[in-house]
Enzyme design. Sequence first.
Site, PDB file in Angstrom:
ATOM      1  N   CYS A 170      88.280 -10.228  -6.455  1.00 57.82           N
ATOM      2  CA  CYS A 170      87.584  -9.450  -7.476  1.00 57.82           C
ATOM      3  C   CYS A 170      88.568  -8.879  -8.487  1.00 57.82           C
ATOM      4  CB  CYS A 170      86.809  -8.315  -6.808  1.00 57.82           C
ATOM      5  SG  CYS A 170      86.058  -7.176  -7.994  1.00 57.82           S
ATOM      6  N   SER A 209      86.376   0.877 -10.990  1.00 59.68           N
ATOM      7  CA  SER A 209      87.812   0.700 -11.209  1.00 59.68           C
ATOM      8  C   SER A 209      88.390   1.668 -12.240  1.00 59.68           C
ATOM      9  CB  SER A 209      88.120  -0.741 -11.621  1.00 59.68           C
ATOM     10  OG  SER A 209      87.462  -1.081 -12.834  1.00 59.68           O
TER      11      SER A 209
END
Length: 246
Positions: free
Chosen positions: A29, A82
Amino acid sequence: MSQKTYYSQGSSFPATKPGVLRIYSMRFCPYAQRTRLVLNHKNIPHEIVNIKLKNKPDWFLALNPLGQVPVLQIDDKIVPESTADCDWLDDVYPENRLQSADPYRRAWDRVLTEYISKVSASFRGALLSNDPSEIQTNIEGVKKHLQFYEDKLKARGDGPFFGGSKPCIFDFMFWPTFVRLPFIAIIKENPAANIDENEFPTLETWAKAMKELPAIKDDGFDIERQAKFFRGHVKGAPDYDMFLGK
């Protein structure tokens, strides 16, 4: 705990340890890669728990109802996403600071981060289409958006990084997307999708400098393996255990 173990539906929650920072991740990812790079660059001790995103455990969905990685956890604190992860890490572990002290530059780093979605949209458009004209349009879109970054980095004039002589948080936000762009040429077998270093010389210098960072080297990114995983992902059958132990 083994970083090579994946947790899926029906698995038991791996018990946390007091004061130990954990990242819920997935090796392929790009968003989880952002957070791993910041963790490694700042030398923050942590453990990794990998999640099978197509078959998520219920306990993971309780941590992040969006069902996405990365997620950070330490004791009773949970931070998903993130960009939030990396900002939080930089604030809580301030050594080797990544966010600029200049409010204007820090604001523009956020603008640059938001613009990554433009690159990603064209990137995925090229990969997921079977229409040659549409693929070409999206390849041109990728290069158009790269020109935006080429111009912005050149204008800063204090490189090789977007952060100047040292990387800033945006460098680690952008890298996982940038380093995957060769997927188009590999998966679509289309040499026209290759990024000409002479067309983007400032970004080429940036990429060479990024590759020399210990955090980048330690992450072990392999474009061919990543592309192989992506092929399975597009078909709806991602092999999360691919290359474990290798």
